[in-house]
Design an enzyme around this catalytic site. Structure first.
Site, mmCIF file in Angstrom:
data_model
loop_
_atom_site.group_PDB
_atom_site.id
_atom_site.type_symbol
_atom_site.label_atom_id
_atom_site.label_comp_id
_atom_site.label_asym_id
_atom_site.label_seq_id
_atom_site.Cartn_x
_atom_site.Cartn_y
_atom_site.Cartn_z
ATOM 1 C CG HIS A 92 -0.542 -0.335 2.624
ATOM 2 N ND1 HIS A 92 0.384 -1.656 3.095
ATOM 3 C CD2 HIS A 92 -0.278 0.653 3.173
ATOM 4 C CE1 HIS A 92 0.121 -1.186 4.057
ATOM 5 N NE2 HIS A 92 0.350 -0.393 4.432
ATOM 6 C CG HIS A 94 1.687 5.480 4.225
ATOM 7 N ND1 HIS A 94 0.305 5.446 4.542
ATOM 8 C CD2 HIS A 94 1.258 4.715 3.226
ATOM 9 C CE1 HIS A 94 0.775 4.494 4.998
ATOM 10 N NE2 HIS A 94 0.777 3.632 5.110
#
Length: 124
Positions: A92, A94
């Site tokens: 993931h 950010h």
């Protein structure tokens, strides 16, 4: 353990290979996560095509945040591996909006992950 990103793919934006959601524990207003739909351990496990898709979606996500929150800047980052602070082992990215005055000394930005090295050893 069940992967929270594999079981929850509700999104604000998406591409064929990624989806975007607000971080459940944001460090600033508008903090987003860009997550591959396929389970990939970290950034280095993404294919070239997935990295290209991520790059395009990152631009869309930035425009969304510009419209919603008008931040003054951004930090973009990945935690790859436990030693780097990764706690969910599904890649993931950010996208963290930054605002004037949100911290007293923003200089050094992502270098702050190791506080003793945030400041540069020279003055300019």
């Amino acid at each position: 353990m069940t992967c929270p990103f594999c079981t929850n793919q509700s999104s604000l934006l998406e591409s064929e290979t990624f989806f975007v959601m607000f971080d459940r524990y944001p460090v600033s207003e508008g903090h987003l996560l860009l997550i591959p739909k396929a389970h990939r351990t970290d950034y280095f496990a993404l294919s070239i095509e997935e990295k290209d898709s991520l790059s395009r979606l990152l631009e869309e996500a930035k425009l969304l945040l510009d419209d919603l929150y008008q931040p003054s800047g951004y930090n973009i980052g990945f935690n790859c591996g436990a030693a780097a602070g990764q706690t969910i082992f599904h890649c993931h990215c950010h996208l963290i909006p930054r605002y004037d005055g949100d911290v007293p000394q923003p200089r050094g930005g992502v270098r702050g992950v190791i506080p003793a090295h945030k400041e540069y050893p020279f003055n300019d």
